[in-house]
Design a protein around this motif. Structure first.
Motif: not given
Length: 218
Positions: A96-124
């Motif tokens: 809905t706005h530019k902050m929603d785009f993660k095209k240039r986000w780095g490895s760390g924050v993308n890894a967090i989103l990957l954990g969610h994508h893989l179906g985990h709800t407890d993310i350390f």
């Protein structure tokens, strides 16, 4: 509690814990050069040069999946046909706005989103030293000054603020998840994150992590 995922960044705080022990509790996603020291289930490496380095050591990554940006994936052709390399999952929220785009986000924050994508709800989160003790700009990456890392002694002024902003966006959009931020005692808890302690954010003392995992996930 659900099966956890451990996102391993490379801030030096994680050296206070033997991260190899985490594999018995859940899925492990390592960032960038962590492959040099530990085999993980998945790796997050946004930059194509880091992935190219990883591919030089197939014995270290042969059982793992590497996730990267779409632009890096295209640059890696045809190596991505011989190895388990995948493009980061799309944004798990409406754009809905530019902050929603993660095209240039780095490895760390993308890894967090990957954990969610893989179906985990407890993310350390370990080794995410955005609020480190001492000089705020001093480079504190475990792999500082090595191949594919910055040669500078200090971080760019905007980096930690940028990462904080991206993580704030993740907390606000994925508030039904449980985020466990593992940190050193004495490391600050930023005011910007305070609101999420009521919903999805928990801080865990790194020296108490073993006991926390034994109680909740054994």
């Amino acid at each position: 509690m659900s099966n956890p995922v451990f996102i391993i960044g490379n801030g030096q705080s994680r050296l206070q814990y033997d991260i190899r022990k985490l594999k018995k509790y859940g899925t492990v996603i390592g960032c960038n050069a962590l492959y040099r020291d530990m085999k993980c289930d998945h790796y997050s490496a946004a930059d194509a040069n880091m992935v190219k380095e990883m591919l030089e050591y197939p014995d270290k990554i042969d059982q793992s999946t590497i996730w990267t940006r779409e632009s890096s994936y295209k640059e890696l052709w045809p190596a991505n046909q011989k190895h388990k390399i995948k493009i980061y999952p799309p944004e798990p929220w409406p754009i809905t706005h530019k902050m929603d785009f993660k095209k240039r986000w780095g490895s760390g924050v993308n890894a967090i989103l990957l954990g969610h994508h893989l179906g985990h709800t407890d993310i350390f989160l370990l080794g995410f030293d955005l609020f480190a003790i001492g000089n705020k700009r001093e480079e504190n990456n475990v792999y500082k000054w090595t191949r594919n890392y910055s040669p500078h002694r200090k971080m760019k002024r905007y980096l930690k603020l940028e990462w904080q902003t991206q993580m704030l966006h993740i907390f606000s959009m994925l508030y039904e998840s449980n985020f466990y931020y593992v940190k050193l005692p004495g490391a600050s808890e930023p005011d910007r994150f305070a609101q999420f302690k009521k919903t999805c954010l928990n801080y865990v003392n790194i020296y108490e992590l073993d006991q926390f995992l034994k109680v909740n996930y054994s």
